[in-house]
Design a protein around this motif. Structure first.
Motif, PDB file in Angstrom:
ATOM      1  N   GLU A 281      16.970  24.420 -31.797  1.00  0.00           N
ATOM      2  CA  GLU A 281      16.367  23.876 -30.574  1.00  0.00           C
ATOM      3  C   GLU A 281      15.363  22.762 -30.917  1.00  0.00           C
ATOM      4  N   ASP A 282      14.613  22.982 -32.008  1.00  0.00           N
ATOM      5  CA  ASP A 282      13.683  21.960 -32.505  1.00  0.00           C
ATOM      6  C   ASP A 282      14.423  20.653 -32.784  1.00  0.00           C
ATOM      7  N   GLU A 283      15.547  20.787 -33.476  1.00  0.00           N
ATOM      8  CA  GLU A 283      16.343  19.608 -33.840  1.00  0.00           C
ATOM      9  C   GLU A 283      16.873  18.919 -32.594  1.00  0.00           C
ATOM     10  N   TRP A 284      17.304  19.717 -31.640  1.00  0.00           N
ATOM     11  CA  TRP A 284      17.850  19.167 -30.403  1.00  0.00           C
ATOM     12  C   TRP A 284      16.768  18.373 -29.667  1.00  0.00           C
ATOM     13  N   LEU A 285      15.564  18.966 -29.586  1.00  0.00           N
ATOM     14  CA  LEU A 285      14.455  18.281 -28.902  1.00  0.00           C
ATOM     15  C   LEU A 285      14.075  16.990 -29.636  1.00  0.00           C
ATOM     16  N   ALA A 286      14.064  17.058 -30.973  1.00  0.00           N
ATOM     17  CA  ALA A 286      13.718  15.873 -31.767  1.00  0.00           C
ATOM     18  C   ALA A 286      14.753  14.768 -31.540  1.00  0.00           C
ATOM     19  N   ALA A 287      16.043  15.151 -31.517  1.00  0.00           N
ATOM     20  CA  ALA A 287      17.106  14.156 -31.315  1.00  0.00           C
ATOM     21  C   ALA A 287      16.979  13.545 -29.930  1.00  0.00           C
ATOM     22  N   GLU A 288      16.677  14.390 -28.946  1.00  0.00           N
ATOM     23  CA  GLU A 288      16.520  13.901 -27.569  1.00  0.00           C
ATOM     24  C   GLU A 288      15.354  12.909 -27.495  1.00  0.00           C
ATOM     25  N   LEU A 289      14.262  13.228 -28.216  1.00  0.00           N
ATOM     26  CA  LEU A 289      13.091  12.344 -28.220  1.00  0.00           C
ATOM     27  C   LEU A 289      13.437  10.994 -28.852  1.00  0.00           C
ATOM     28  N   LEU A 290      14.140  11.056 -29.989  1.00  0.00           N
ATOM     29  CA  LEU A 290      14.520   9.820 -30.683  1.00  0.00           C
ATOM     30  C   LEU A 290      15.450   8.955 -29.834  1.00  0.00           C
ATOM     31  N   ASP A 291      16.151   9.608 -28.940  1.00  0.00           N
ATOM     32  CA  ASP A 291      17.140   8.950 -28.108  1.00  0.00           C
ATOM     33  C   ASP A 291      16.567   8.478 -26.770  1.00  0.00           C
ATOM     34  N   SER A 292      15.384   8.986 -26.429  1.00  0.00           N
ATOM     35  CA  SER A 292      14.841   8.736 -25.084  1.00  0.00           C
ATOM     36  C   SER A 292      14.336   7.289 -24.956  1.00  0.00           C
ATOM     37  N   GLU A 293      14.947   6.574 -24.011  1.00  0.00           N
ATOM     38  CA  GLU A 293      14.569   5.170 -23.831  1.00  0.00           C
ATOM     39  C   GLU A 293      13.106   5.049 -23.430  1.00  0.00           C
ATOM     40  N   LYS A 294      12.681   5.961 -22.554  1.00  0.00           N
ATOM     41  CA  LYS A 294      11.298   5.929 -22.065  1.00  0.00           C
ATOM     42  C   LYS A 294      10.312   6.136 -23.227  1.00  0.00           C
ATOM     43  N   ASP A 295      10.574   7.126 -24.083  1.00  0.00           N
ATOM     44  CA  ASP A 295       9.648   7.402 -25.192  1.00  0.00           C
ATOM     45  C   ASP A 295       9.699   6.308 -26.252  1.00  0.00           C
ATOM     46  N   ARG A 296      10.914   5.776 -26.478  1.00  0.00           N
ATOM     47  CA  ARG A 296      11.025   4.703 -27.478  1.00  0.00           C
ATOM     48  C   ARG A 296      10.254   3.465 -27.016  1.00  0.00           C
ATOM     49  N   HIS A 297      10.338   3.194 -25.706  1.00  0.00           N
ATOM     50  CA  HIS A 297       9.596   2.056 -25.135  1.00  0.00           C
ATOM     51  C   HIS A 297       8.087   2.293 -25.304  1.00  0.00           C
ATOM     52  N   GLU A 298       7.653   3.518 -24.941  1.00  0.00           N
ATOM     53  CA  GLU A 298       6.233   3.881 -25.007  1.00  0.00           C
ATOM     54  C   GLU A 298       5.709   3.704 -26.440  1.00  0.00           C
ATOM     55  N   GLN A 299       6.530   4.112 -27.415  1.00  0.00           N
ATOM     56  CA  GLN A 299       6.087   4.050 -28.812  1.00  0.00           C
ATOM     57  C   GLN A 299       6.190   2.630 -29.371  1.00  0.00           C
ATOM     58  N   LYS A 300       7.206   1.891 -28.930  1.00  0.00           N
ATOM     59  CA  LYS A 300       7.371   0.519 -29.442  1.00  0.00           C
ATOM     60  C   LYS A 300       6.203  -0.375 -28.997  1.00  0.00           C
ATOM     61  N   LEU A 301       5.720  -0.131 -27.756  1.00  0.00           N
ATOM     62  CA  LEU A 301       4.574  -0.914 -27.282  1.00  0.00           C
ATOM     63  C   LEU A 301       3.396  -0.727 -28.238  1.00  0.00           C
ATOM     64  N   VAL A 302       3.236   0.503 -28.741  1.00  0.00           N
ATOM     65  CA  VAL A 302       2.117   0.792 -29.643  1.00  0.00           C
ATOM     66  C   VAL A 302       2.336   0.078 -30.980  1.00  0.00           C
ATOM     67  N   ALA A 303       3.553   0.211 -31.544  1.00  0.00           N
ATOM     68  CA  ALA A 303       3.835  -0.400 -32.853  1.00  0.00           C
ATOM     69  C   ALA A 303       3.662  -1.926 -32.778  1.00  0.00           C
ATOM     70  N   ASP A 304       4.189  -2.538 -31.706  1.00  0.00           N
ATOM     71  CA  ASP A 304       4.095  -4.001 -31.583  1.00  0.00           C
ATOM     72  C   ASP A 304       2.637  -4.445 -31.445  1.00  0.00           C
ATOM     73  N   ALA A 305       1.866  -3.686 -30.654  1.00  0.00           N
ATOM     74  CA  ALA A 305       0.464  -4.068 -30.447  1.00  0.00           C
ATOM     75  C   ALA A 305      -0.314  -3.952 -31.753  1.00  0.00           C
ATOM     76  N   ILE A 306      -0.060  -2.899 -32.520  1.00  0.00           N
ATOM     77  CA  ILE A 306      -0.782  -2.740 -33.797  1.00  0.00           C
ATOM     78  C   ILE A 306      -0.416  -3.885 -34.739  1.00  0.00           C
ATOM     79  N   ARG A 307       0.874  -4.240 -34.778  1.00  0.00           N
ATOM     80  CA  ARG A 307       1.283  -5.361 -35.632  1.00  0.00           C
ATOM     81  C   ARG A 307       0.513  -6.629 -35.224  1.00  0.00           C
ATOM     82  N   ASP A 308       0.428  -6.881 -33.907  1.00  0.00           N
ATOM     83  CA  ASP A 308      -0.293  -8.073 -33.448  1.00  0.00           C
ATOM     84  C   ASP A 308      -1.789  -7.987 -33.778  1.00  0.00           C
TER      85      ASP A 308
END
Ligand code: ISC
Length: 445
Positions: A281-308
């Motif tokens: 179930e842990d693996e399933w939740l992790a895969a779902e998180l990695l796949d979630s467009e909403k969460d990936r967007h939320e996290q990418k905003l952070v990574a891009d801002a830190i890079r800037d």
């Protein structure tokens, strides 16, 4: 006065003197088990540090607080005479942190009374353990500083030898709790935030909640720290009691920044899901998180801002692959971020540039901070703000003070937040915040 040794040829002009010695063991708890203020505890990886009493304190307020602290701490270290043979792990450090927002909070009965906008101290007593090595460092100031630092060293070496293992106790229990906002209030706040995002005023805002708990028995934060070392060994575990007021403590998975020479390490941590009941179930939740467009967007905003945010300091910033950071109660998306500085920089300059990352603030930063101030009916105080240490060379490590609380003996106020983006669902975000309370709540109830 005792005979001067080695480096003390300059003691006539020196106002701050450090002494150190190796210890057989580092009973860090013994340093914290007193009413002495300020007190600080920090554990990260294989290093733990306990510090108490202030040889010198630095506080600052307002827009220039990062700069003011850096200047004052640099001046303090410039005046500090340290034996040449003291290894870097045992050299004196200044410990402290900042409030999330600029400006002090004047509210009555605030749990943050006693917490300035920025506060650092150079401790009288510092006990450091790294791997199997343990060190005691003492610092004193004034004309008799050398004698005083040596006297403290002898006194504490004896005290610490006499210390024995302690039972880390049990949670105090909670008799009453109050949530701010209520779940209905939260739904309204999240709806207002997503409307601002739809109107293009914001891309993301991290809204927080607070949970005030009345405790059944007296809380020992050193006990909580000892228990958290078992449940959150991979997190930054910290506690800070300033000169007066409560104690701020937590077990945060998030590093704001560390600087060693010209190497900078930070990370983008955002997007969350729960833990499963089984490994599958842990693996399933992790895969779902990695796949979630909403969460990936939320996290990418952070990574891009830190890079800037790092760009003005480093021509090359490396962003690692996105992975899942699994903690006892929650899983997050994470990318490691490293950079080589173009010039020597003080860690506090990087702290200033990075705080708050959009993992705890939002984007654009000013609009997000305004939204946070206008929405949240409580003072964030030091929650979600930088906490850590700096040394004489300008190296240091700062964590983001999440998964945290501020407490007195019978009251604790916990804080936790969630990143709101365009397609955030208020009830899912509510549930996520409840998960983020768990590290501290489990130690109280
Ligand atoms: C703001 C918090 O978490 C941040 C860090 C990781 C994941 C987060 C999230 O998924 O919203 C938050 O950005 C908190 O724990 O209070």
């Amino acid at each position: 006065m005792e005979p001067l040794r080695g480096d003390e040829t300059t003691v006539g002009e020196t106002t701050v003197v450090a002494r150190g010695c190796r210890l057989d063991d580092a009973p860090v708890r013994a340093v914290l088990e007193t009413d002495a203020r300020p007190r600080f505890f920090w554990a990260a990886g294989t290093e733990s540090i306990a510090a108490r009493g202030s040889a010198a304190t630095v506080t600052a307020d307002g827009q220039s607080r990062f700069d003011d602290v850096r200047t004052a701490v640099e001046a303090l270290f410039a005046d500090c005479s340290v034996p040449d043979d003291l290894p870097s792990v045992a050299r004196p450090r200044a410990f402290g942190g900042f409030a999330f927002h600029n400006g002090t909070h004047e509210g009555e009965d605030s749990p943050w009374d006693g917490f300035p906008s920025a506060a650092f101290f150079l401790p009288e007593i510092q006990v450091t353990r790294r791997d199997d090595d343990a060190w005691l460092t003492t610092v004193a100031t004034g004309p008799e500083a050398a004698t005083e630092a040596e006297t403290l060293l002898e006194e504490w070496r004896d005290r610490l030898v006499a210390d024995s293992e302690r039972n880390p106790g049990t949670p105090p229990g909670i008799s009453h709790r109050k949530r701010t906002p209520t779940q209905d209030g939260w739904r309204e706040q999240v709806a207002a935030a997503t409307e601002s995002i739809d109107r293009g005023e914001l891309q993301k805002v991290v809204l927080a909640q607070s949970l005030s708990a009345t405790l059944d028995a007296e809380l020992s934060v050193p006990d909580v720290m000892a228990r958290l070392s078992k449940t959150y060994p991979d997190c930054y575990r910290f506690m800070l009691s300033p000169d007066s007021g409560g104690t701020f403590f937590g077990a945060t998975p998030e590093r704001l920044v560390s600087v060693r020479g010209r190497t900078v390490r930070t990370e983008a941590l955002a997007g969350s899901t729960g833990r499963g009941d089984t490994p599958a179930e842990d693996e399933w939740l992790a895969a779902e998180l990695l796949d979630s467009e909403k969460d990936r967007h939320e996290q990418k905003l952070v990574a891009d801002a830190i890079r800037d945010q790092l760009k003005p300091f480093a021509s090359t910033v490396r962003i690692g692959d996105r992975t899942v950071r699994r903690l006892a109660t929650v899983q997050h998306l994470r990318t490691s971020i490293t950079a080589e500085l173009d010039d020597d920089e003080h860690v506090l300059s990087l702290v200033e540039a990075l705080h708050p990352t959009p993992a705890v603030g939002g984007l654009p930063p000013d609009a997000a901070l305004r939204t946070i101030r206008e929405t949240e009916a409580f003072d964030r105080g030091w929650y979600a703000a930088p906490i850590g240490w700096v040394d004489a060379a300008g190296n240091g490590t700062f964590a983001v003070g999440i998964r945290s609380a501020v407490a007195t003996e019978r009251e604790a106020t916990l804080f936790a937040g969630a990143g709101i983006v365009a397609d955030s669902d208020p009830d899912r975000e509510w549930d996520e915040v409840q998960l983020k309370y768990r590290p501290i709540l489990d130690e109280l109830e």
